[in-house]
Design a protein around this motif. Sequence first.
Motif, short mmCIF file in Angstrom:
data_model
loop_
_atom_site.label_atom_id
_atom_site.label_comp_id
_atom_site.label_asym_id
_atom_site.label_seq_id
_atom_site.Cartn_x
_atom_site.Cartn_y
_atom_site.Cartn_z
N UNK A 38 0.40 -11.32 -6.70
CA UNK A 38 1.12 -10.06 -6.96
C UNK A 38 0.40 -8.90 -6.29
N UNK A 39 1.18 -8.03 -5.66
CA UNK A 39 0.65 -6.79 -5.10
C UNK A 39 1.35 -5.64 -5.81
N UNK A 40 0.57 -4.73 -6.35
CA UNK A 40 1.12 -3.60 -7.07
C UNK A 40 0.67 -2.31 -6.41
N UNK A 41 1.66 -1.54 -5.93
CA UNK A 41 1.36 -0.26 -5.26
C UNK A 41 1.52 0.89 -6.25
N UNK A 42 0.81 1.97 -5.97
CA UNK A 42 0.97 3.19 -6.76
C UNK A 42 0.60 4.38 -5.89
N UNK A 43 1.00 5.56 -6.32
CA UNK A 43 0.58 6.78 -5.64
C UNK A 43 1.65 7.48 -4.82
N UNK A 44 2.83 6.90 -4.72
CA UNK A 44 3.88 7.57 -3.97
C UNK A 44 4.40 8.78 -4.72
N UNK A 45 5.27 9.54 -4.05
CA UNK A 45 5.85 10.71 -4.69
C UNK A 45 6.43 11.68 -3.69
N UNK A 46 6.70 12.88 -4.18
CA UNK A 46 7.28 13.94 -3.36
C UNK A 46 6.20 14.97 -3.06
N UNK A 47 6.10 15.34 -1.79
CA UNK A 47 5.10 16.30 -1.38
C UNK A 47 5.67 17.17 -0.27
N UNK A 48 5.16 18.39 -0.16
CA UNK A 48 5.61 19.27 0.91
C UNK A 48 4.90 18.92 2.21
N UNK A 49 5.54 19.26 3.30
CA UNK A 49 4.94 19.04 4.62
C UNK A 49 3.56 19.70 4.67
N UNK A 50 2.60 18.98 5.24
CA UNK A 50 1.23 19.46 5.29
C UNK A 50 0.38 19.01 4.13
N UNK A 51 1.02 18.44 3.12
CA UNK A 51 0.30 17.98 1.94
C UNK A 51 -0.30 16.60 2.11
N UNK A 52 -0.87 16.09 1.02
CA UNK A 52 -1.56 14.80 1.04
C UNK A 52 -1.12 13.93 -0.12
N UNK A 53 -1.22 12.64 0.09
CA UNK A 53 -1.01 11.65 -0.95
C UNK A 53 -1.97 10.50 -0.71
N UNK A 54 -2.30 9.79 -1.77
CA UNK A 54 -3.14 8.60 -1.66
C UNK A 54 -2.43 7.45 -2.32
N UNK A 55 -2.16 6.42 -1.52
CA UNK A 55 -1.55 5.21 -2.04
C UNK A 55 -2.62 4.18 -2.36
N UNK A 56 -2.36 3.41 -3.40
CA UNK A 56 -3.27 2.33 -3.79
C UNK A 56 -2.48 1.03 -3.91
N UNK A 57 -3.16 -0.06 -3.68
CA UNK A 57 -2.51 -1.37 -3.82
C UNK A 57 -3.55 -2.38 -4.26
N UNK A 58 -3.25 -3.07 -5.34
CA UNK A 58 -4.15 -4.10 -5.85
C UNK A 58 -3.47 -5.45 -5.78
N UNK A 59 -4.16 -6.42 -5.20
CA UNK A 59 -3.63 -7.78 -5.10
C UNK A 59 -4.30 -8.65 -6.16
N UNK A 60 -3.52 -9.47 -6.82
CA UNK A 60 -4.08 -10.35 -7.85
C UNK A 60 -3.36 -11.68 -7.81
N UNK A 61 -4.03 -12.68 -8.37
CA UNK A 61 -3.45 -14.01 -8.40
C UNK A 61 -4.54 -15.04 -8.52
N UNK A 62 -4.23 -16.10 -9.18
CA UNK A 62 -5.25 -17.12 -9.42
C UNK A 62 -5.77 -17.65 -8.10
N UNK A 63 -7.07 -17.61 -7.94
CA UNK A 63 -7.77 -18.12 -6.78
C UNK A 63 -7.40 -17.42 -5.48
N UNK A 64 -6.72 -16.29 -5.57
CA UNK A 64 -6.35 -15.60 -4.35
C UNK A 64 -7.48 -14.70 -3.89
N UNK A 65 -7.78 -14.84 -2.61
CA UNK A 65 -8.78 -13.97 -2.01
C UNK A 65 -8.22 -13.53 -0.66
N UNK A 66 -7.95 -12.25 -0.54
CA UNK A 66 -7.36 -11.76 0.70
C UNK A 66 -8.44 -11.59 1.74
N UNK A 67 -8.07 -11.78 2.99
CA UNK A 67 -8.96 -11.50 4.10
C UNK A 67 -8.49 -10.31 4.92
#
Length: 123
Positions: A3-32
Amino acid sequence: QVQLVESGGGLVQAGGSLRLSCAASGRSFRSYRMGWFRQAPGKEREFVAAIRWSGGSTSADSVKGRFTISGENVKNTVYLQMNSLKPEDTAVYYCAADDKVGIGLTRRDYAYWGQGTQVTVSS
C-alpha cells in the motif's frame, strides 16, 4: 499486499509551496526506488521526480529548481517539496514504488501506485 498512502495535497496560490508525503507499507516489502508522477485533466500521466535508495535522484525539466524529492529509506517514505508553484502544476500527484534496483523514469518502472492526491494552484 503493498500500500502507498499519499498526503499533503491541497489548494495553493501561485508562488506558494506544498509538501507531499508518501509512505509504502506491506509485508516483507522493501522498496529500492520511489517516484512521483502527475496527471492533469485530459493529459497523460507524466514523470515528476524519482529517487533510489542506493543514491541518486532526478526530476523532470519542468520542475527542476522548484521541486525537490527526498525520503527516508528505512521508512519506505518519500517526500516532494514543491516551491514556486504555477497554475500548470495543477494535477493529481501519484506516488510510485518498486523493489527493483535502479532509478525509475517511466510508469513501467513501477509496480505499485498510490491513489493520488490533488494539487490545485490558483492564479
